[in-house]
Design a protein around this motif. Structure first.
Motif, PDB file in Angstrom:
ATOM      1  N   ILE A  85       0.877  -1.172   0.000  1.00 29.76           N
ATOM      2  CA  ILE A  85       0.000   0.000   0.000  1.00 29.76           C
ATOM      3  C   ILE A  85       0.911   1.216   0.000  1.00 29.76           C
ATOM      4  CG2 ILE A  85      -1.641   1.391   1.352  1.00 29.76           C
ATOM      5  CD1 ILE A  85      -2.981  -0.957  -0.006  1.00 29.76           C
ATOM      6  N   ASP A  86       0.654   2.142  -0.926  1.00 27.99           N
ATOM      7  CA  ASP A  86       1.487   3.340  -1.039  1.00 27.99           C
ATOM      8  C   ASP A  86       0.875   4.539  -0.332  1.00 27.99           C
ATOM      9  OD1 ASP A  86       3.584   2.369  -3.068  1.00 27.99           O
ATOM     10  OD2 ASP A  86       1.690   1.891  -4.068  1.00 27.99           O
ATOM     11  N   VAL A  87      -0.459   4.577  -0.298  1.00 25.80           N
ATOM     12  CA  VAL A  87      -1.174   5.705   0.310  1.00 25.80           C
ATOM     13  C   VAL A  87      -2.336   5.173   1.126  1.00 25.80           C
ATOM     14  CG1 VAL A  87      -2.479   7.837  -0.097  1.00 25.80           C
ATOM     15  CG2 VAL A  87      -0.586   7.226  -1.628  1.00 25.80           C
ATOM     16  N   LEU A  88      -2.491   5.708   2.320  1.00 28.75           N
ATOM     17  CA  LEU A  88      -3.659   5.421   3.163  1.00 28.75           C
ATOM     18  C   LEU A  88      -4.454   6.703   3.326  1.00 28.75           C
ATOM     19  CD1 LEU A  88      -5.443   3.937   5.226  1.00 28.75           C
ATOM     20  CD2 LEU A  88      -3.712   4.482   6.970  1.00 28.75           C
ATOM     21  N   ILE A  89      -5.720   6.659   2.947  1.00 24.88           N
ATOM     22  CA  ILE A  89      -6.610   7.807   3.162  1.00 24.88           C
ATOM     23  C   ILE A  89      -7.686   7.391   4.150  1.00 24.88           C
ATOM     24  CG2 ILE A  89      -8.142   9.510   2.112  1.00 24.88           C
ATOM     25  CD1 ILE A  89      -6.637   9.176  -0.496  1.00 24.88           C
ATOM     26  N   ASN A  90      -7.542   7.871   5.375  1.00 22.59           N
ATOM     27  CA  ASN A  90      -8.511   7.596   6.443  1.00 22.59           C
ATOM     28  C   ASN A  90      -9.685   8.553   6.290  1.00 22.59           C
ATOM     29  OD1 ASN A  90      -7.325   5.474   8.142  1.00 22.59           O
ATOM     30  ND2 ASN A  90      -5.687   6.955   8.525  1.00 22.59           N
ATOM     31  N   ASN A  91     -10.645   8.131   5.478  1.00 21.17           N
ATOM     32  CA  ASN A  91     -11.767   9.003   5.142  1.00 21.17           C
ATOM     33  C   ASN A  91     -13.040   8.678   5.918  1.00 21.17           C
ATOM     34  OD1 ASN A  91     -13.500  10.763   3.278  1.00 21.17           O
ATOM     35  ND2 ASN A  91     -14.316   8.724   2.830  1.00 21.17           N
ATOM     36  N   ALA A  92     -13.216   7.429   6.334  1.00 20.00           N
ATOM     37  CA  ALA A  92     -14.467   7.024   6.989  1.00 20.00           C
ATOM     38  C   ALA A  92     -14.718   7.842   8.247  1.00 20.00           C
ATOM     39  CB  ALA A  92     -14.410   5.536   7.335  1.00 20.00           C
ATOM     40  N   GLY A  93     -15.932   8.289   8.411  1.00 28.84           N
ATOM     41  CA  GLY A  93     -16.287   9.058   9.600  1.00 28.84           C
ATOM     42  C   GLY A  93     -17.792   9.203   9.716  1.00 28.84           C
ATOM     43  N   ILE A  94     -18.228   9.559  10.904  1.00 29.97           N
ATOM     44  CA  ILE A  94     -19.662   9.712  11.144  1.00 29.97           C
ATOM     45  C   ILE A  94     -19.877  10.807  12.172  1.00 29.97           C
ATOM     46  CG2 ILE A  94     -19.830   8.049  13.061  1.00 29.97           C
ATOM     47  CD1 ILE A  94     -22.432   7.034  11.715  1.00 29.97           C
ATOM     48  N   LEU A 114     -15.399   4.913  15.123  1.00 29.36           N
ATOM     49  CA  LEU A 114     -15.071   5.113  13.710  1.00 29.36           C
ATOM     50  C   LEU A 114     -14.102   6.267  13.495  1.00 29.36           C
ATOM     51  CD1 LEU A 114     -15.481   4.206  10.832  1.00 29.36           C
ATOM     52  CD2 LEU A 114     -17.510   5.664  10.698  1.00 29.36           C
ATOM     53  N   ASN A 115     -14.382   7.408  14.105  1.00 29.03           N
ATOM     54  CA  ASN A 115     -13.596   8.611  13.833  1.00 29.03           C
ATOM     55  C   ASN A 115     -12.205   8.570  14.456  1.00 29.03           C
ATOM     56  OD1 ASN A 115     -16.060   9.306  12.800  1.00 29.03           O
ATOM     57  ND2 ASN A 115     -16.366  11.109  14.067  1.00 29.03           N
ATOM     58  N   ILE A 116     -12.068   7.853  15.579  1.00 29.61           N
ATOM     59  CA  ILE A 116     -10.767   7.817  16.271  1.00 29.61           C
ATOM     60  C   ILE A 116     -10.174   6.415  16.278  1.00 29.61           C
ATOM     61  CG2 ILE A 116      -9.523   8.301  18.404  1.00 29.61           C
ATOM     62  CD1 ILE A 116     -11.627  10.312  19.160  1.00 29.61           C
ATOM     63  N   ASP A 117     -10.856   5.468  16.934  1.00 32.39           N
ATOM     64  CA  ASP A 117     -10.275   4.136  17.120  1.00 32.39           C
ATOM     65  C   ASP A 117      -9.902   3.475  15.793  1.00 32.39           C
ATOM     66  OD1 ASP A 117     -10.654   4.523  19.785  1.00 32.39           O
ATOM     67  OD2 ASP A 117     -12.178   2.968  20.051  1.00 32.39           O
ATOM     68  N   ALA A 118     -10.826   3.456  14.845  1.00 30.52           N
ATOM     69  CA  ALA A 118     -10.563   2.794  13.572  1.00 30.52           C
ATOM     70  C   ALA A 118      -9.458   3.506  12.796  1.00 30.52           C
ATOM     71  CB  ALA A 118     -11.837   2.721  12.737  1.00 30.52           C
ATOM     72  N   LEU A 119      -9.454   4.829  12.855  1.00 36.20           N
ATOM     73  CA  LEU A 119      -8.419   5.607  12.166  1.00 36.20           C
ATOM     74  C   LEU A 119      -7.049   5.323  12.774  1.00 36.20           C
ATOM     75  CD1 LEU A 119      -8.663   9.278  11.000  1.00 36.20           C
ATOM     76  CD2 LEU A 119      -6.708   8.571  12.370  1.00 36.20           C
ATOM     77  N   PHE A 120      -6.971   5.313  14.098  1.00 37.74           N
ATOM     78  CA  PHE A 120      -5.694   5.021  14.755  1.00 37.74           C
ATOM     79  C   PHE A 120      -5.215   3.618  14.411  1.00 37.74           C
ATOM     80  CE2 PHE A 120      -6.048   8.047  18.691  1.00 37.74           C
ATOM     81  CZ  PHE A 120      -6.063   9.143  17.841  1.00 37.74           C
ATOM     82  N   GLY A 142      -9.949  15.285   8.597  1.00 33.27           N
ATOM     83  CA  GLY A 142     -10.384  15.942   9.822  1.00 33.27           C
ATOM     84  C   GLY A 142     -11.619  16.787   9.543  1.00 33.27           C
ATOM     85  N   SER A 143     -11.666  17.960  10.139  1.00 37.63           N
ATOM     86  CA  SER A 143     -12.812  18.849   9.932  1.00 37.63           C
ATOM     87  C   SER A 143     -12.501  20.205  10.529  1.00 37.63           C
ATOM     88  CB  SER A 143     -14.062  18.267  10.601  1.00 37.63           C
ATOM     89  OG  SER A 143     -15.132  19.181  10.580  1.00 37.63           O
ATOM     90  N   GLN A 144     -13.105  21.235   9.976  1.00 34.49           N
ATOM     91  CA  GLN A 144     -13.009  22.546  10.626  1.00 34.49           C
ATOM     92  C   GLN A 144     -13.674  22.497  12.007  1.00 34.49           C
ATOM     93  OE1 GLN A 144     -11.418  25.383   9.743  1.00 34.49           O
ATOM     94  NE2 GLN A 144     -10.550  24.277   8.005  1.00 34.49           N
ATOM     95  N   ALA A 145     -14.565  21.510  12.203  1.00 32.83           N
ATOM     96  CA  ALA A 145     -15.180  21.325  13.520  1.00 32.83           C
ATOM     97  C   ALA A 145     -14.147  20.939  14.565  1.00 32.83           C
ATOM     98  CB  ALA A 145     -16.265  20.263  13.450  1.00 32.83           C
ATOM     99  N   VAL A 163      -8.118  13.885  15.597  1.00 33.94           N
ATOM    100  CA  VAL A 163      -7.533  13.533  14.299  1.00 33.94           C
ATOM    101  C   VAL A 163      -6.466  14.550  13.901  1.00 33.94           C
ATOM    102  CG1 VAL A 163      -8.011  13.339  11.818  1.00 33.94           C
ATOM    103  CG2 VAL A 163      -9.528  12.251  13.482  1.00 33.94           C
ATOM    104  N   ILE A 164      -6.752  15.831  14.111  1.00 35.00           N
ATOM    105  CA  ILE A 164      -5.798  16.882  13.754  1.00 35.00           C
ATOM    106  C   ILE A 164      -4.547  16.786  14.617  1.00 35.00           C
ATOM    107  CG2 ILE A 164      -5.413  19.374  13.668  1.00 35.00           C
ATOM    108  CD1 ILE A 164      -8.453  19.649  13.041  1.00 35.00           C
ATOM    109  N   SER A 165      -4.715  16.626  15.924  1.00 40.47           N
ATOM    110  CA  SER A 165      -3.563  16.508  16.826  1.00 40.47           C
ATOM    111  C   SER A 165      -2.735  15.268  16.501  1.00 40.47           C
ATOM    112  CB  SER A 165      -4.034  16.447  18.284  1.00 40.47           C
ATOM    113  OG  SER A 165      -4.622  17.668  18.670  1.00 40.47           O
ATOM    114  N   PHE A 166      -3.412  14.153  16.257  1.00 41.82           N
ATOM    115  CA  PHE A 166      -2.735  12.920  15.887  1.00 41.82           C
ATOM    116  C   PHE A 166      -1.912  13.120  14.623  1.00 41.82           C
ATOM    117  CE2 PHE A 166      -3.129   8.984  13.243  1.00 41.82           C
ATOM    118  CZ  PHE A 166      -2.281   8.171  13.982  1.00 41.82           C
ATOM    119  N   SER A 167      -2.503  13.770  13.628  1.00 41.01           N
ATOM    120  CA  SER A 167      -1.805  14.010  12.362  1.00 41.01           C
ATOM    121  C   SER A 167      -0.573  14.880  12.565  1.00 41.01           C
ATOM    122  CB  SER A 167      -2.752  14.678  11.354  1.00 41.01           C
ATOM    123  OG  SER A 167      -3.892  13.873  11.116  1.00 41.01           O
ATOM    124  N   ASN A 168      -0.704  15.907  13.390  1.00 43.80           N
ATOM    125  CA  ASN A 168       0.424  16.806  13.631  1.00 43.80           C
ATOM    126  C   ASN A 168       1.593  16.088  14.285  1.00 43.80           C
ATOM    127  OD1 ASN A 168      -0.932  18.988  12.522  1.00 43.80           O
ATOM    128  ND2 ASN A 168      -1.691  19.734  14.485  1.00 43.80           N
TER     129      ASN A 168
END
Length: 262
Positions: A85-94, A114-120, A142-145, A163-168
């Motif tokens: 896998i070359d790219v992972l896009i964690n897009n799923a969210g609710i 979904l938004n945290i556990d599955a992404l991590f 992530g989201s502006q939210a 998600v934003i903090s994790f990414s940073n």
């Protein structure tokens, strides 16, 4: 030279919305989309259209990524089939828009799973494979939210801030090995609001500000294999979030009527 040609790009939440738009845009760039979502019928439909349009056959995996045991087996199967896998896009969210005192606990757990556990977990489990590639990228939606919390989105905003903090942090840890980009978006015209806002009041109030998922997908595709830190859309909302960070009390007062539209 096409930097995406023959690259395997795993997209979670790929059966509709931004995930679906990404699948088409990536196939147009001759990448091979690996599409993951719960709805097998919808994944098959997306796959057939892509193959007809671009002669690229996506790999589809209908699976619930919040079921950790099944998803781990799914990732193993994907790696066996693709080899990499070359790219992972964690897009799923609710999301569910309701005040914290009235929202049911099941909805809270769904967002966290979904938004945290599955992404991590997805990032954690795939990271060793990504690090084997000459170039690799993780994109977290992530989201502006996550930058401006608003009423009726206490838990949703908290998950996206995570998600934003994790990414940073991950970006700094993986510098020179794997690129990490967070995509922080305002409202997008997708089925997300069917769950988040079933009565449609908020959706109607922000209709003129809605982003097109195809445009969002193009911004993401363009950023792949670059050192893009964040994608913030729309730009005016990005400016608003920066002002909020510096002047939160003032901005909350000014934006209070807008916040109450949710």
């Amino acid at each position: 030279m096409n930097k995406l040609k023959d690259k395997y790009v795993l997209i979670t939440g790929a059966s509709s919305g931004i995930g679906e738009a990404l699948a088409f845009d990536l196939a147009q760039q001759q990448a091979i989309p690996v599409l993951v979502a719960r709805r097998e019928t919808k994944l098959s439909q997306v796959s057939r259209k892509i193959e007809e349009m671009y002669a690229i056959k996506p790999i589809i995996y209908p699976i619930d990524i919040t079921d950790r045991d099944e998803w781990q087996k799914g990732i193993d199967s994907i790696l066996r089939e693709c080899g990499k896998i070359d790219v992972l896009i964690n897009n799923a969210g609710i999301g569910y828009f309701e005040t914290f005192d009235r929202i049911d606990w099941e909805s809270i757990e769904n967002m966290i799973r979904l938004n945290i556990d599955a992404l991590f977990f997805t990032s954690y489990y795939l990271l060793p494979e990504l690090m084997k590639q000459p170039v690799a990228h993780i994109v977290n939606i992530g989201s502006q939210a996550g930058k401006i919390a608003t009423p009726k989105s206490a838990v949703y905003s908290a998950t996206k801030a995570s998600v934003i903090s994790f990414s940073n942090a991950l970006r700094m840890e993986l510098e020179g090995k794997v690129s990490v980009t967070s995509v922080n978006i305002g409202p997008v015209e997708t089925s997300f609001f069917d769950t988040a806002d079933p009565k449609g009041g908020y959706r109607k109030s922000v209709a003129k500000y809605m982003l097109d998922p195809t445009d969002v997908a193009k911004h993401i595709t363009k950023s792949l294999f670059t050192n893009k830190r964040e994608i913030n859309l729309p730009y005016w909302m990005h400016i608003g979030s920066k002002m909020y960070q510096n002047f939160p009390r003032i901005m909350e007062t000014i934006l209070k009527p807008t916040f109450k539209k949710k």
